[in-house]
Design a protein around this motif. Structure first.
Motif, PDB file in Angstrom:
ATOM      1  N   THR A 266       0.874  -1.379  -0.035  1.00 52.23           N
ATOM      2  CA  THR A 266      -0.449   0.029  -0.302  1.00 52.23           C
ATOM      3  C   THR A 266       0.793   0.886   0.584  1.00 52.23           C
ATOM      4  N   PHE A 267       0.476   2.419  -0.790  1.00 53.27           N
ATOM      5  CA  PHE A 267       1.517   3.597  -0.648  1.00 53.27           C
ATOM      6  C   PHE A 267       0.056   4.432  -0.893  1.00 53.27           C
ATOM      7  N   GLY A 268       0.479   5.900  -0.431  1.00 54.10           N
ATOM      8  CA  GLY A 268      -0.586   7.144  -1.009  1.00 54.10           C
ATOM      9  C   GLY A 268      -1.763   7.393   0.166  1.00 54.10           C
ATOM     10  N   TYR A 269      -1.555   6.424   0.757  1.00 52.69           N
ATOM     11  CA  TYR A 269      -2.754   6.566   2.033  1.00 52.69           C
ATOM     12  C   TYR A 269      -2.579   7.126   3.216  1.00 52.69           C
ATOM     13  N   ASP A 270      -3.151   7.449   4.422  1.00 55.93           N
ATOM     14  CA  ASP A 270      -2.496   7.770   6.018  1.00 55.93           C
ATOM     15  C   ASP A 270      -3.499   6.519   5.908  1.00 55.93           C
ATOM     16  N   SER A 271      -2.795   6.850   7.975  1.00 52.06           N
ATOM     17  CA  SER A 271      -3.188   6.143   8.545  1.00 52.06           C
ATOM     18  C   SER A 271      -5.148   5.697   8.756  1.00 52.06           C
ATOM     19  N   SER A 272      -5.656   7.207   8.146  1.00 53.73           N
ATOM     20  CA  SER A 272      -7.020   7.031   8.514  1.00 53.73           C
ATOM     21  C   SER A 272      -7.784   6.568   6.984  1.00 53.73           C
ATOM     22  N   GLY A 273      -7.168   6.197   6.105  1.00 58.65           N
ATOM     23  CA  GLY A 273      -7.807   5.968   5.220  1.00 58.65           C
ATOM     24  C   GLY A 273      -7.832   6.978   3.416  1.00 58.65           C
ATOM     25  N   ASN A 274      -7.128   8.201   4.239  1.00 58.95           N
ATOM     26  CA  ASN A 274      -7.118   9.390   3.387  1.00 58.95           C
ATOM     27  C   ASN A 274      -5.854   9.692   2.106  1.00 58.95           C
ATOM     28  N   HIS A 275      -6.322   9.935   1.056  1.00 53.62           N
ATOM     29  CA  HIS A 275      -5.253  10.187   0.438  1.00 53.62           C
ATOM     30  C   HIS A 275      -3.949  11.415   0.251  1.00 53.62           C
ATOM     31  N   ILE A 276      -3.253  10.893   0.133  1.00 53.83           N
ATOM     32  CA  ILE A 276      -2.307  11.854   0.080  1.00 53.83           C
ATOM     33  C   ILE A 276      -1.978  12.303  -1.132  1.00 53.83           C
ATOM     34  N   SER A 277      -2.534  13.654  -0.609  1.00 53.42           N
ATOM     35  CA  SER A 277      -2.214  14.840  -2.337  1.00 53.42           C
ATOM     36  C   SER A 277      -1.051  14.595  -3.300  1.00 53.42           C
ATOM     37  N   ASP A 278       0.293  14.827  -3.016  1.00 55.26           N
ATOM     38  CA  ASP A 278       1.556  14.457  -2.959  1.00 55.26           C
ATOM     39  C   ASP A 278       2.233  13.966  -3.420  1.00 55.26           C
ATOM     40  N   THR A 279       1.554  12.349  -3.421  1.00 60.31           N
ATOM     41  CA  THR A 279       2.246  11.528  -3.403  1.00 60.31           C
ATOM     42  C   THR A 279       2.702  11.086  -4.613  1.00 60.31           C
ATOM     43  N   GLU A 280       3.759  10.797  -4.952  1.00 59.29           N
ATOM     44  CA  GLU A 280       4.361  10.822  -6.963  1.00 59.29           C
ATOM     45  C   GLU A 280       3.583   9.465  -7.607  1.00 59.29           C
ATOM     46  N   ALA A 281       2.614   9.192  -7.950  1.00 57.31           N
ATOM     47  CA  ALA A 281       2.063   8.320  -8.832  1.00 57.31           C
ATOM     48  C   ALA A 281       3.146   7.616  -9.921  1.00 57.31           C
ATOM     49  N   VAL A 282       2.293   6.126 -10.016  1.00 61.96           N
ATOM     50  CA  VAL A 282       2.900   4.766 -10.551  1.00 61.96           C
ATOM     51  C   VAL A 282       2.771   4.652 -11.933  1.00 61.96           C
TER      52      VAL A 282
END
Length: 801
Positions: free
Chosen positions: A543-559
């Motif tokens: 998993t990646f791109g989400y915090d522990s509360s299940g919210n998407h982290i907007s500045d995550t580098e996409a694959v």
């Protein structure tokens, strides 16, 4: 070696076998005279045979060419081949790679169509099937023998035949029947021995779907064994020997007899039966001390196998001596403090004890992670009615071949044969395995397999030997699955939820994706971590791109994804194709340009008789040269291949590293620059594919454009060597091919060969007629001369008076 006696009077169809005797009265050499008088006809026959041989060699030479071309076409121009250069696969961007800092969480394969249009912004969760895992060891983790008398002077019946082999000859083939050890085989009595041997016979294949058990059987009557033939095909069935004293123990030989001296009546097995001459003695009464002395046992400890040999015991020895002996030998084999050998009193018989084996840690304490087993032993130690009373493979883990009660399962003692074998999952229908042909005596393996086969339960049970635990998984993917086990069988196998096992709910995979040209983000939910999204086969690994509360982290580098052609593999295939093509060009041009040596004609039968094998081989090597010299069809084939690269595309191919050799002697061979080809392929794979597989097109001015490299090859090769269609390739129609079976006996050269055969038959008939006529004439001459000689003698005698 350029000359042989050739067509001399002794080299053509000698008449030495002519009927009758000539020259008795005339003194003439009749046979030589007839040979000379029939020389013309015999010469014609010899010439026709040489002509036939020439046609056959031409057939062979042409078939060699078409065979090579067929193999080439099947490899590089067939859509069923992985090396097909006419298709798109080798030129496609099918190597898709995940890019970016989070690419390690994704693996990808599949079509390149969507590679540039899709990106993965995050993986919220991984899919997980609902499962149950045992919290504690499910077996007692003790390897234990059956009850053994503490006093080794006690005598029991010991097996003397298991492991030996009986040899049976059926027809011309020999078969070995080994008396295998195992739970399903019992050699404790002659009756059970016969039953076990019949099981063994039914497992030995003799071909055509039959077993040795289909042609013979073993019977026993009042301790006397017999072999009965059931064969209906007329093959002889007989004993051919045995290992050890097996035939003596079974009663087919008396003590001291030698098998090789037995008469057929004592070895041939008939429908009436071959009966033993004595009662079978399959066991022998002996003390436990004698049965164990010097025996070898194989132990496996965490995969390491060691054989240990027991000491010699006497009637004063006890089971405690065996325990101490085993402890010492196991310490030496696997290290001190790793295996503890003990004795446990038999609950039902105070005179007996069980040998126990437990894995321990050298520093003290139990070792729950190590696996110990007895894998094999000398005869009489393991198996049915053995001293140890357990089968080979007995271990300190769950015995999957035993019933739940005897398997070592910690709750196996709770088995009540009077209760149902019930199991239910997640509130579904309760299943009683007794309704499926099982009972409480069924093995653990049989129970697990039946549960796994029963779709209504929706679960799959796995026993993990090293961890000594059960894992039960739902067969429904992701959040659809559920594990909630109940029932008598479930309670005994798995125990109580919370105390003996834990469960985990099923979860779905959630992926956040975005498509190029669109600002919309989309969450995709699947029940598996492997999924197909717009032609891309994606497997989630983290998993990646989400915090522990299940919210998407907007500045995550996409694959993102990049698709490339597999240049290395394609270049390898093209290089191999060029090499194979150049070999064909070399072969065809060699056949068309090789001049014949007129001094070497095919040998006649009589000439062969005058030469050694090596001389014949050398002669025929020369005689076969030049058979296709300047042959119209072969030369035309060679010319077609010389200009295989279209003139209007040569500059394009040159940029790809593919050119035609400028050496005239190479006759149009292709030169391949692998690095230049890979560069062109990586730059523009579609252009390379087009250059290879382009179909000819009609232009507006009425002219036709030339096709691609492989298209041209296929057109030319099919014209001369096609094996399909009503009309085959020119050379196949002319000489036939094994790859086109209908042409083998129906082709141009074969018709010429058949015509020559017909002519030879007519000449042979003519020769026979000539020989018969000359024999008749010489016979008449001999008769007349004989009569004249008689008259002369008579007149001489009259004048002498």
């Amino acid at each position: 070696m350029a000359s042989i006696s050739g067509l001399g009077s002794t080299s053509l169809n000698s008449t030495s076998s002519l009927r009758g005797y000539g020259g008795l009265a005339s003194g003439l050499d009749r046979d030589t005279l007839i040979e000379n008088m029939t020389y013309a006809t015999r010469s014609k026959i010899a010439a026709q045979k040489q002509k036939k041989q020439t046609y056959q060699w031409m057939q062979e030479a042409i078939r060699n060419i078409t065979g090579k071309v067929y193999e080439f076409s099947n490899t590089y121009m067939s859509y069923s081949s992985s090396s097909n250069l006419l298709g798109n696969k080798l030129f496609s961007r099918n190597q898709v790679t995940a890019l970016g800092a989070n690419s390690s969480y994704i693996s990808v394969s599949g079509s390149s169509v969507s590679a540039d249009t899709i990106s993965i912004l995050g993986v919220k969760s991984l899919a997980q099937d609902a499962k149950m895992t045992s919290s504690n060891a499910v077996s007692n983790q003790i390897m234990q023998t059956g009850g053994i008398s503490n006093d080794l002077s006690v005598e029991t019946e010991a097996d003397v035949i298991s492991g030996e082999s009986l040899f049976i000859k059926y027809g011309t083939k020999m078969y070995s029947v080994t008396l295998n050890r195992g739970a399903e085989y019992d050699y404790s009595t002659p009756e059970k021995t016969a039953e076990s041997m019949n099981k063994l016979l039914s497992n030995i294949s003799i071909g055509n779907g039959k077993t040795l058990g289909d042609v013979m059987e073993v019977k026993e009557n009042a301790g006397r064994m017999s072999f009965i033939s059931k064969d209906t095909s007329g093959n002889e069935l007989k004993l051919a020997g045995s290992t050890g004293d097996l035939l003596t123990d079974l009663g087919f030989m008396a003590a001291g007899e030698r098998f090789e001296l037995l008469q057929d009546a004592r070895t041939v097995i008939t429908a009436d039966g071959l009966e033993a001459v004595e009662d079978a003695q399959v066991t022998q009464t002996m003390s436990l001390a004698k049965q164990l002395s010097g025996k070898q046992i194989s132990f496996s400890y965490n995969g390491s196998i060691k054989w240990i040999e027991l000491d010699e015991y006497d009637d004063a020895s006890t089971l405690d001596d065996v325990k101490n002996d085993l402890q010492s030998k196991l310490n030496e084999a696997f290290g001190r403090g790793r295996i503890e050998v003990g004795l446990a009193a038999d609950a039902g018989d105070g005179s007996k004890s069980h040998l126990t084996f437990k894995t321990t840690l050298p520093g003290g304490g139990d070792d729950n992670s190590s696996v110990l087993s007895m894998t094999a032993a000398d005869r009489g130690v393991l198996g049915n009615h053995s001293v140890f009373g357990v089968q080979g493979g007995e271990s300190n883990r769950l015995n999957l071949s035993a019933s739940l009660a005897d398997s070592g399962l910690v709750r196996g003692g709770a088995v009540d044969p009077g209760r149902g074998m019930t199991i239910r999952n997640a509130g579904g229908t309760e299943i009683d395995l007794r309704d499926y042909g099982l009972d409480w005596n069924s093995s653990v393996s049989e129970i697990i397999n039946k549960v796994n086969e029963t779709k209504e339960l929706g679960i799959k049970i796995t026993y993990q030997s090293n961890a000594d635990r059960f894992v039960v998984q739902s067969t429904e993917q992701g959040a659809s699955g559920e594990i909630d086990l109940s029932g008598n069988l479930a309670d005994i196998m798995f125990g109580t939820r919370g105390a003996d096992y834990t469960t985990e709910p099923g979860k779905d995979a959630v992926v956040l994706v975005k498509y190029a040209g669109s600002g919309e983000e989309m969450e995709i939910t699947r029940g598996s971590n492997s999924m197909t999204i717009d032609g891309l086969n994606i497997t989630l690994k983290g998993t990646f791109g989400y915090d522990s509360s299940g919210n998407h982290i907007s500045d995550t580098e996409a694959v993102t994804f990049d698709a490339q052609v597999d240049a290395e593999n394609t270049a390898k295939v093209v290089k191999e194709m060029v090499e194979a093509y150049n070999e064909i060009v070399k072969l065809i041009n060699s056949e068309a340009s090789q001049k014949p040596n007129r001094n070497y004609a095919p040998l006649t039968d009589e000439q062969r008789d005058e030469l050694s094998e090596s001389q014949i081989e050398k002669w025929e090597t020369e005689a076969k040269k030049g058979l296709l010299f300047n042959d119209t069809d072969v030369s035309a084939f060679a010319d077609g291949l010389r200009f295989i690269i279209p003139s209007e595309m040569r500059s394009q191919f040159e940029k790809m590293g593919i050119t035609v050799s400028t050496n005239y002697a190479d006759n149009g061979k292709i030169v391949f620059d692998e690095e230049a080809f890979k560069a062109a392929l990586n730059e523009n794979p579609d252009a390379v594919r087009e250059a290879f597989s382009k179909e000819p097109e009609k232009r507006e001015d009425g002219t036709v454009s030339q096709g691609g490299l492989m298209t041209n090859m296929k057109t030319i090769m099919d014209r001369y060597a096609s094996m399909t269609g009503a009309t085959k390739g020119i050379l196949v129609e002319r000489a036939g091919s094994v790859y086109a079976p209908t042409t083998v006996l129906k082709n141009g050269l074969q018709k010429k060969i058949d015509d020559v055969d017909d002519y030879i038959d007519r000449l042979t008939d003519k020769l026979k007629t000539e020989q018969d006529r000359y024999i008749s004439q010489f016979t008449s001459l001999e008769t007349l001369i004989s009569q004249m000689n008689s008259q002369s003698s008579y007149l001489s005698s009259m004048f002498a008076q």
